[in-house]
Enzyme design. Structure first.
Site, short mmCIF file in Angstrom:
data_model
loop_
_atom_site.label_atom_id
_atom_site.label_comp_id
_atom_site.label_asym_id
_atom_site.label_seq_id
_atom_site.Cartn_x
_atom_site.Cartn_y
_atom_site.Cartn_z
N HIS A 261 0.81 -1.17 0.00
CA HIS A 261 0.04 0.07 -0.08
C HIS A 261 0.91 1.29 0.17
CE1 HIS A 261 -3.63 2.23 1.20
NE2 HIS A 261 -2.78 3.08 1.85
N GLU A 262 1.78 1.21 1.07
CA GLU A 262 2.84 2.48 0.96
C GLU A 262 3.53 2.53 -0.44
OE1 GLU A 262 1.98 4.99 3.22
OE2 GLU A 262 0.49 3.49 4.22
N HIS A 265 1.57 4.73 -2.53
CA HIS A 265 1.83 6.07 -2.27
C HIS A 265 3.30 6.70 -2.77
CE1 HIS A 265 -1.61 7.21 -0.22
NE2 HIS A 265 -1.60 6.09 0.59
N GLU A 291 -4.65 8.12 -2.69
CA GLU A 291 -5.15 6.91 -2.04
C GLU A 291 -5.35 5.86 -3.20
OE1 GLU A 291 -4.85 6.21 1.01
OE2 GLU A 291 -5.95 4.49 1.09
#
Ligand code: ZN
Length: 495
Positions: A261-262, A265, A291
């Site tokens: 997930h990160e 980003h 997001e």
């Protein structure tokens, strides 16, 4: 006039540098600073914040914006002016003593909330919550006296995707996902999680494994770092991107998907144009777009079957206790739905959005004055029952579970926008690439390049609604997310 434009960019560069300096101080505080450093660090952070505020609200900045606009700016210059003006108006139009009072009230409110949650006593929190609402409504009135205050709060994070767009998305979620989740609940038999059964997992091994996965996904080692922190986050810019993750000893998947997930980003930041550092054209667009990048990698890559075909062998090398786990079992486990869960932060890919919907509706009614503060627990529980078929027995597990109202009322829809947009991007990418085959082969470069080309390189060149059209060929729509969810979960749960 060109001269005014140059001066505008110079001023914005300083604002960016201060923001970046504050972020590095914050990163250091959460990752490497010794505990005793807090008093000095708090002082440093507040000095930098004060300098930032001074720069952002400087009347000369407003004059420069007017001057550039009056002199026939080209499209790029217009985009820069529009983005800087959005931030300027939000800070400069609000009286300083109101800003201070909001900040003081909301930081005091955190303690009140903590105690109220511990003692499961909403009444303790109610007067504070009412006060925050009144202050936030007052602030919204300064930013735009003619607008619905809740819409102004929403536009703080998501200026270009209207509240009506968000409502349309939630209508689709209500009409399509609520029945899907109900069907899943009625099936009853959730797939087992072989990962939990095979724990515990050494945290240092998990950290090494996360690094390996980042290498596989293609995180540029010259410009990135991975560290651990209590709450995962990403900070930095196109030259220096820092992500953090955390690990669960009992379930190796939590840390892995958190890292993925990160990574999403981080990849967005790294894809912003180098030469535009310090201008809005070198910055990421809205919270929802950010997001979407994280959720694309977490859900459309990290929770896909081809990803588990690729990663499970690597994982078995690192954690031999997983030697008997099959790809199918792993795929089912990472996509498990928990319809009985009451807590947003523990929610799965589907039910998460119903937790957001509950907050959206309750927050909106409360801000509009249609819901009295003491009616909140009831309104919350009713909606949990309507949308998820479960009702919390305590307010600690209900409307007191998140600290978010101490900060604001329109916070979480960016996460739903993120998931919806991730699915739309995934569908558009599949027109150009054989995404499954690339993932299975560990060939992530074409996927990274597609995102850079269609999203990252634009920075804030286009407002979010236009950026979505530029990237996917159509306006934001929940169609792809609903389709993706139905297809995937109908198959997984044999509905
Ligand atoms: Zn995120």
């Amino acid at each position: 006039m060109n001269d005014a434009y140059e001066r505008l960019l110079e001023r914005y560069q300083t604002i960016t540098d201060l923001e970046q300096a504050r972020m590095v101080l914050g990163w250091d505080q959460q990752v490497t600073m010794p505990d005793g450093g807090t008093p000095a660090r708090a002082q440093q952070m507040s000095t930098v914040s004060a300098l930032q505020h001074e720069r952002r609200t400087d009347p000369e900045l407003g004059e420069l914006l007017d001057a550039v606009e009056a002199n026939d700016p080209d499209e790029r210059q217009q985009a820069v002016v529009q983005e800087i003006r959005h931030d300027y108006e939000r800070e400069a139009e609000v009286p300083a003593d109101l800003v201070e009072e909001i900040s003081r009230t909301s930081s005091e409110a955190q303690q009140v909330w903590e105690r109220a949650r511990e003692e499961d006593d909403f009444e303790q929190f109610a007067p504070t919550l009412e006060r925050i609402r009144d202050l936030q409504v007052e602030r919204a009135g300064h930013v735009d006296p003619d607008a619905d205050p809740f819409a102004v709060m929403h536009e703080d994070d998501e200026p270009d995707l209207s509240i009506e767009t968000v409502e349309r998305i939630f209508d689709r979620i209500k009409s399509d996902l609520v029945p899907l989740i109900e069907e899943i609940r009625e099936r009853g038999d959730a797939p087992a999680s072989p990962f939990e059964a095979q724990g515990p997992y050494d945290e240092d091994e998990q950290f090494e494994f996360s690094k390996e996965v980042l290498e596989t996904l293609g995180f540029d080692p010259e410009r990135t770092r991975l560290d651990r922190s209590a709450h995962p986050f990403t900070v930095g810019n196109q030259y220096d991107c820092r992500i953090t993750t955390r690990f669960n000893e009992d379930d190796v998947v939590d840390g892995l998907l958190g890292t993925v997930h990160e990574f999403g980003h981080g990849l967005y930041q790294l894809g912003l144009p180098d030469e535009e550092y310090g201008s809005p054209l070198g910055e990421a667009q809205s919270l929802g777009v950010h997001e979407s990048q994280a959720r694309f990698w977490e859900n459309h890559v990290g929770r896909s079957r081809p990803f588990w075909e690729l990663i499970l062998p690597e994982m078995r090398d690192r954690f031999p206790q997983l030697s008997d786990v099959s790809v199918d079992e792993a795929y089912e486990a990472v996509n498990r739905i928990y319809p009985e869960n009451l807590i947003r932060v523990e929610a799965d890919e589907l039910t998460y959005h119903l937790h957001v919907l509950v907050r959206f509706e309750v927050g909106r009614e409360f801000v509009a004055g249609n819901l009295a503060v003491d009616e909140i627990p009831r309104a919350w529980n009713d909606r949990m029952e309507w949308y998820l078929g479960v009702s919390p027995e305590t307010d600690a597990e209900g409307c007191l579970q998140d600290v978010h109202w101490t900060e604001g009322f329109a916070a979480f829809q960016a996460y739903t926008i993120g998931s919806v947009l991730a699915a739309q991007l995934d569908a558009a990418m599949r027109e150009d690439l054989d995404v499954d085959a690339l993932i299975r082969e560990g060939e992530f470069e074409p996927i990274r390049e597609w995102l850079r080309e269609h999203v990252h390189r634009h920075g804030r060149r286009y407002p979010a609604d236009e950026l979505i059209e530029v990237a996917t060929g159509e306006p934001l729509t929940a169609d792809y997310f609903v389709e993706y969810a139905k297809e995937k979960y109908t198959d997984l749960y044999g509905l």
